[in-house]
Design a protein around this motif. Sequence first.
Motif, PDB file in Angstrom:
ATOM      1  N   GLU A  39       0.834  -1.201   0.000  1.00  0.00           N
ATOM      2  CA  GLU A  39       0.000   0.000   0.000  1.00  0.00           C
ATOM      3  C   GLU A  39       0.870   1.253   0.000  1.00  0.00           C
ATOM      4  O   GLU A  39       0.606   2.207  -0.748  1.00  0.00           O
ATOM      5  N   GLU A  40       1.922   1.257   0.819  1.00  0.00           N
ATOM      6  CA  GLU A  40       2.808   2.418   0.843  1.00  0.00           C
ATOM      7  C   GLU A  40       3.521   2.583  -0.488  1.00  0.00           C
ATOM      8  O   GLU A  40       3.671   3.704  -0.987  1.00  0.00           O
ATOM      9  N   MET A  41       3.953   1.462  -1.078  1.00  0.00           N
ATOM     10  CA  MET A  41       4.656   1.568  -2.360  1.00  0.00           C
ATOM     11  C   MET A  41       3.757   2.153  -3.441  1.00  0.00           C
ATOM     12  O   MET A  41       4.194   2.977  -4.251  1.00  0.00           O
ATOM     13  N   VAL A  69       5.302  17.526  -7.600  1.00  0.00           N
ATOM     14  CA  VAL A  69       5.418  16.071  -7.502  1.00  0.00           C
ATOM     15  C   VAL A  69       5.823  15.679  -6.081  1.00  0.00           C
ATOM     16  O   VAL A  69       5.196  14.840  -5.443  1.00  0.00           O
ATOM     17  N   ILE A  70       6.886  16.308  -5.578  1.00  0.00           N
ATOM     18  CA  ILE A  70       7.344  16.112  -4.188  1.00  0.00           C
ATOM     19  C   ILE A  70       7.670  17.480  -3.614  1.00  0.00           C
ATOM     20  O   ILE A  70       8.432  18.243  -4.208  1.00  0.00           O
ATOM     21  N   ALA A 117       5.134  11.783   1.115  1.00  0.00           N
ATOM     22  CA  ALA A 117       6.181  11.287   2.010  1.00  0.00           C
ATOM     23  C   ALA A 117       7.376  12.240   1.991  1.00  0.00           C
ATOM     24  O   ALA A 117       7.749  12.761   0.934  1.00  0.00           O
ATOM     25  N   PRO A 118       8.008  12.502   3.144  1.00  0.00           N
ATOM     26  CA  PRO A 118       9.157  13.413   3.195  1.00  0.00           C
ATOM     27  C   PRO A 118      10.330  12.898   2.357  1.00  0.00           C
ATOM     28  O   PRO A 118      10.611  11.702   2.332  1.00  0.00           O
ATOM     29  N   HIS A 119      10.994  13.813   1.675  1.00  0.00           N
ATOM     30  CA  HIS A 119      12.185  13.514   0.894  1.00  0.00           C
ATOM     31  C   HIS A 119      13.222  14.594   1.169  1.00  0.00           C
ATOM     32  O   HIS A 119      12.881  15.693   1.607  1.00  0.00           O
TER      33      HIS A 119
END
Length: 208
Positions: A9-11, A45-46, A62-64
């Motif tokens: 699910e996370e992927m 996108v991020i 998700a943090p990057h």
Amino acid sequence: MNWPRVSNEEMHSRIVRFDHLKTQGVPLMFIDSILPGHQRMNYAVIGDTASENAEFKPAITAPHKFQIGMGFAEPGNGPAFHTHDYVEAFFILEGRWRYYWGNEPGKVEGEAILNKWDFISLPPGLYRGFEVVGEDIGWFFAVLDPHDVFNGKDPYWDPEVERKAAEYGFKADASGKMIKPENYSELKGQMMQHLMGVLRRWEDSHRG
């Protein structure tokens, strides 16, 4: 290594489908986006990708340790002269782009033409602008150093860009957040309609 387990699910939450992303564009992400010659569609996108408009929503939350954006523009259009406090790099996905730069506002000291798959890295404090110079729309992929959104001016615009944007009622406050004109919703709708039409025509022309 004792890596944390990652669920399916996370992927799947870390996959960005273009068919979805293309509906999430922000046509007035910056105060210059209203100006003739600088109109474009931007996608987060991020991270925030330097947006002055709080309406953006990153496709991957998700943090990057980097930030990613994409965008397209018609021939003769692209971001106006500006700079940042951090590195901003671009990979050309489609089209032919002219990048120009200088160490002071209003003063262009160099330029280069970039074609598909070319890459450019722009250092902090160097003023830069870029525009599509090919006959078709151009696409770019942007990579930025991590930075906090609405924590100070970002971008720093050439004063002439700020003056022209103010004629349309667009400004940015001291935190870098867009101050919108009263007719913002109308202008946004017009720009969205125009740019989505550009995108549809481009997709139609590139179908096999």
